[in-house]
Motif scaffolding. Structure first.
Motif, PDB file in Angstrom:
ATOM      1  N   CYS A 117       1.000  -1.140  -0.153  1.00  0.00           N
ATOM      2  CA  CYS A 117      -0.043  -0.023   0.010  1.00  0.00           C
ATOM      3  C   CYS A 117       0.794   1.396   0.039  1.00  0.00           C
ATOM      4  O   CYS A 117       0.481   2.070  -0.726  1.00  0.00           O
ATOM      5  CB  CYS A 117      -0.917  -0.101   1.249  1.00  0.00           C
ATOM      6  N   LEU A 118       1.931   1.333   0.943  1.00  0.00           N
ATOM      7  CA  LEU A 118       3.026   2.284   0.839  1.00  0.00           C
ATOM      8  C   LEU A 118       3.577   2.819  -0.457  1.00  0.00           C
ATOM      9  O   LEU A 118       3.356   3.941  -1.128  1.00  0.00           O
ATOM     10  CB  LEU A 118       4.011   2.085   1.793  1.00  0.00           C
ATOM     11  N   LEU A 119       4.107   1.440  -1.408  1.00  0.00           N
ATOM     12  CA  LEU A 119       4.477   1.803  -2.717  1.00  0.00           C
ATOM     13  C   LEU A 119       3.306   2.344  -3.541  1.00  0.00           C
ATOM     14  O   LEU A 119       3.576   3.325  -4.577  1.00  0.00           O
ATOM     15  CB  LEU A 119       4.861   0.446  -3.351  1.00  0.00           C
ATOM     16  N   GLY A 120       2.061   1.815  -3.584  1.00  0.00           N
ATOM     17  CA  GLY A 120       0.884   1.968  -4.258  1.00  0.00           C
ATOM     18  C   GLY A 120       0.622   3.620  -4.052  1.00  0.00           C
ATOM     19  O   GLY A 120       0.290   4.284  -5.020  1.00  0.00           O
ATOM     20  N   LEU A 121       0.582   4.163  -2.763  1.00  0.00           N
ATOM     21  CA  LEU A 121       0.316   5.603  -2.702  1.00  0.00           C
ATOM     22  C   LEU A 121       1.258   6.492  -3.317  1.00  0.00           C
ATOM     23  O   LEU A 121       0.926   7.367  -3.954  1.00  0.00           O
ATOM     24  CB  LEU A 121       0.429   5.798  -1.072  1.00  0.00           C
ATOM     25  N   LEU A 122       2.776   5.913  -3.345  1.00  0.00           N
ATOM     26  CA  LEU A 122       3.714   6.815  -4.034  1.00  0.00           C
ATOM     27  C   LEU A 122       3.446   6.638  -5.630  1.00  0.00           C
ATOM     28  O   LEU A 122       3.456   7.847  -6.405  1.00  0.00           O
ATOM     29  CB  LEU A 122       5.071   6.336  -3.680  1.00  0.00           C
ATOM     30  N   LEU A 123       3.243   5.520  -6.117  1.00  0.00           N
ATOM     31  CA  LEU A 123       2.962   5.423  -7.608  1.00  0.00           C
ATOM     32  C   LEU A 123       1.667   5.954  -8.192  1.00  0.00           C
ATOM     33  O   LEU A 123       1.550   6.532  -9.267  1.00  0.00           O
ATOM     34  CB  LEU A 123       2.719   3.968  -7.997  1.00  0.00           C
ATOM     35  N   LEU A 124       0.681   6.295  -7.276  1.00  0.00           N
ATOM     36  CA  LEU A 124      -0.678   6.831  -7.499  1.00  0.00           C
ATOM     37  C   LEU A 124      -0.412   8.166  -7.688  1.00  0.00           C
ATOM     38  O   LEU A 124      -1.247   9.155  -8.007  1.00  0.00           O
ATOM     39  CB  LEU A 124      -1.460   6.782  -6.583  1.00  0.00           C
ATOM     40  N   PHE A 153       1.491  -8.431  -1.621  1.00  0.00           N
ATOM     41  CA  PHE A 153       2.193  -7.296  -2.028  1.00  0.00           C
ATOM     42  C   PHE A 153       1.580  -6.651  -3.295  1.00  0.00           C
ATOM     43  O   PHE A 153       1.228  -5.414  -3.563  1.00  0.00           O
ATOM     44  CB  PHE A 153       3.719  -7.409  -2.205  1.00  0.00           C
ATOM     45  N   CYS A 154       1.337  -7.665  -4.439  1.00  0.00           N
ATOM     46  CA  CYS A 154       0.790  -6.881  -5.515  1.00  0.00           C
ATOM     47  C   CYS A 154      -0.703  -6.670  -5.528  1.00  0.00           C
ATOM     48  O   CYS A 154      -1.169  -5.860  -6.143  1.00  0.00           O
ATOM     49  CB  CYS A 154       1.117  -8.071  -6.672  1.00  0.00           C
ATOM     50  N   LEU A 155      -1.386  -7.636  -4.696  1.00  0.00           N
ATOM     51  CA  LEU A 155      -2.726  -7.154  -4.332  1.00  0.00           C
ATOM     52  C   LEU A 155      -3.119  -5.886  -3.447  1.00  0.00           C
ATOM     53  O   LEU A 155      -4.054  -5.441  -3.804  1.00  0.00           O
ATOM     54  CB  LEU A 155      -3.441  -8.476  -3.862  1.00  0.00           C
ATOM     55  N   SER A 156      -2.066  -5.472  -2.835  1.00  0.00           N
ATOM     56  CA  SER A 156      -2.307  -4.381  -2.084  1.00  0.00           C
ATOM     57  C   SER A 156      -3.324  -3.153  -2.400  1.00  0.00           C
ATOM     58  O   SER A 156      -3.995  -2.647  -1.591  1.00  0.00           O
ATOM     59  CB  SER A 156      -1.046  -3.965  -1.429  1.00  0.00           C
ATOM     60  N   VAL A 157      -2.935  -2.726  -3.855  1.00  0.00           N
ATOM     61  CA  VAL A 157      -3.756  -1.367  -4.265  1.00  0.00           C
ATOM     62  C   VAL A 157      -5.012  -1.577  -4.894  1.00  0.00           C
ATOM     63  O   VAL A 157      -5.789  -0.675  -5.128  1.00  0.00           O
ATOM     64  CB  VAL A 157      -2.878  -0.472  -5.075  1.00  0.00           C
ATOM     65  N   MET A 158      -5.149  -2.882  -5.083  1.00  0.00           N
ATOM     66  CA  MET A 158      -6.464  -3.136  -6.326  1.00  0.00           C
ATOM     67  C   MET A 158      -7.626  -2.933  -5.640  1.00  0.00           C
ATOM     68  O   MET A 158      -8.533  -2.144  -6.533  1.00  0.00           O
ATOM     69  CB  MET A 158      -6.247  -4.539  -6.481  1.00  0.00           C
ATOM     70  N   PHE A 159      -7.908  -3.109  -4.359  1.00  0.00           N
ATOM     71  CA  PHE A 159      -9.291  -2.922  -3.860  1.00  0.00           C
ATOM     72  C   PHE A 159      -9.522  -1.339  -3.868  1.00  0.00           C
ATOM     73  O   PHE A 159     -10.498  -0.849  -4.340  1.00  0.00           O
ATOM     74  CB  PHE A 159      -9.462  -3.373  -2.478  1.00  0.00           C
ATOM     75  N   SER A 160      -8.538  -0.516  -3.302  1.00  0.00           N
ATOM     76  CA  SER A 160      -8.745   1.157  -3.497  1.00  0.00           C
ATOM     77  C   SER A 160      -8.826   1.448  -4.772  1.00  0.00           C
ATOM     78  O   SER A 160      -9.604   2.404  -4.900  1.00  0.00           O
ATOM     79  CB  SER A 160      -7.552   1.613  -2.436  1.00  0.00           C
TER      80      SER A 160
END
Length: 427
Positions: free
Chosen positions: A278-285, A325-332
């Motif tokens: 989720c932390l990496l996802g926040l940065l990439l978004l 790790f890869c599933l982390s950002v999918m729901f949001s």
């Protein structure tokens, strides 16, 4: 100190006490929910279950989630937060007590369903309660904190399971895991008492939190994109729960690893890496369009699942957690794409999307049924279908509002640019 300042500090302390109480609820939701995965192989062994029958364990729990999401929102509107919390804790207590007192398969199925009803009600009420208690200005911060607490409990739950399974048996019938449900009984009694004593604020729901009337649902359900996004949530939760609930049994049956040692470790790492992702996802978004982020993470998940299911034991032990790790950002990302694609009735639409959590009931049960016929490895390969559908969202989604991004070069140049001196910028 003046009475006015003293009252203000007292009120602030009360509000932050309520925020801590809500974070404890987040912890309880995650801990109880994510115990099912590491517990599955033990229940299969203790109850002599087939894979198909074992599939009914997550089915009963997540079916309740899907059924109560919309009625729970209506209950919060009509009866308020305190009543909804009291009902939720009462349901959790009844379900846990039934399993603890009579730990047989039929009662466990029913108990998990009742606990699922309570958990669904909790998830519906605590977000608006957090916004009210912590203040709208702090809502984003406390929401992220809630997700971190949720992830921490997901990570800890399998480790606590592993530790308790090595303790001497105290429960009647030699079922060590029953001690968990006695502990849950005590925890839910404590939360019920706290709910009655804490000065909970009155929750005034915002327009996008209200469930809406039948007209709103009719308008939404007449739209094709609403159904497509609903199926995306079904696919995501089904994928997540299939991996979380069956990986321990897979490692045990396919590679001969211990369900209460290596299996529990893998489940704990799965949820722990999901929080880090989720932390990496926040940065990439902040740097990329959300559809591209979704695409990258889905392709990564497919690669990890393939390695976990078809690689050797050593590969599976890291590939299953890496899939988390890869599933982390999918729901949001799916949820935000959905809400940003429909211009109306966001409260009702959120209820429809949350009903998609029943995917966590359907897909793991189907994997169990298929596992009896074609084997668990091929049955778990069905998640490639759900992942492919999630991947398709990245191509057909047309949000009315795209996520705001910053170019990496702009971000770096703004950090390197020296501050202007007063001489360079005369008044």
């Amino acid at each position: 100190m003046s009475k006015k300042v003293s009252d203000k500090m007292s009120n602030m302390a009360q509000r932050y006490g309520i925020v801590i109480y809500i974070l404890v609820i987040w912890f309880a939701i995650s801990f109880v929910t994510n115990l099912i995965g590491p517990l599955m192989p033990v229940l299969i062994q203790d109850f002599k279950l087939s894979l198909g029958m074992a599939g009914f364990l997550p089915f009963s729990f997540f079916l309740a989630y899907g059924l109560v999401s919309i009625p729970g929102g209506i209950l919060v509107e009509r009866r308020g937060a305190r009543f909804t919390l009291m009902l939720a804790f009462a349901l959790n207590l009844i379900g846990a007590l039934a399993i603890a007192v009579q730990p047989v398969f039929a009662v466990v199925i029913g108990g998990l369903f009742v606990i699922g009803l309570g958990m669904a009600l909790l998830q519906v009420v605590i977000n608006p309660l957090m916004r009210t208690a912590g203040g709208e200005a702090n809502f984003a911060f406390f929401s992220v904190m809630g997700q971190l607490v949720f992830g921490l409990a997901s990570f800890i739950s399998p480790w606590v399971f592993q530790w308790m399974m090595t303790r001497p048996v105290t429960a009647p019938g030699g079922l060590v895991w029953v001690d968990f449900y006695w502990a849950f009984v005590a925890a839910f009694v404590a939360l019920l008492l706290l709910n009655q004593r804490l000065p909970l604020p009155t929750v005034d729901l915002k327009d996008d939190e209200r469930m809406g009337g039948m007209k709103a649902y009719r308008e939404l359900l007449s739209r094709a994109d609403v159904w497509l996004y609903f199926l995306a949530i079904v696919a995501y939760v089904g994928t997540e729960q299939t991996l979380a609930n069956w990986m321990s049994q897979f490692l045990s049956s396919q590679h001969g690893l211990s369900a209460t040692a290596e299996g529990a470790d893998a489940v704990g790492q799965f949820w722990g890496l999901m929080s880090l992702g989720c932390l990496l996802g926040l940065l990439l978004l902040k740097l990329m369009d959300s559809r591209r982020v979704l695409m990258l993470f889905v392709l990564g998940a497919m690669a990890c699942v393939a390695a976990a299911l078809y690689g050797p034991a050593a590969t599976a032990l890291w590939a299953f957690p890496a899939a988390g790790f890869c599933l982390s950002v999918m729901f949001s990302v799916l949820f935000s794409l959905a809400l940003n694609s429909v211009p109306m009735h966001h409260g009702a639409f959120s209820g429809i999307l949350c009903t998609g959590i029943l995917g966590g009931a359907v897909l793991p049960m189907l994997v169990g049924q298929l596992g009896e016929v074609i084997g668990l490895r091929l049955a778990m390969s069905s998640v490639f279908i759900s992942l492919a559908y999630i991947l398709s969202v990245a191509f057909w989604a047309r949000p009315l509002v795209a996520n705001k991004t910053v170019r990496l070069t702009e971000l770096l140049s703004s950090r390197r640019r020296p501050a202007a001196s007063p001489a360079q910028n005369p008044p």
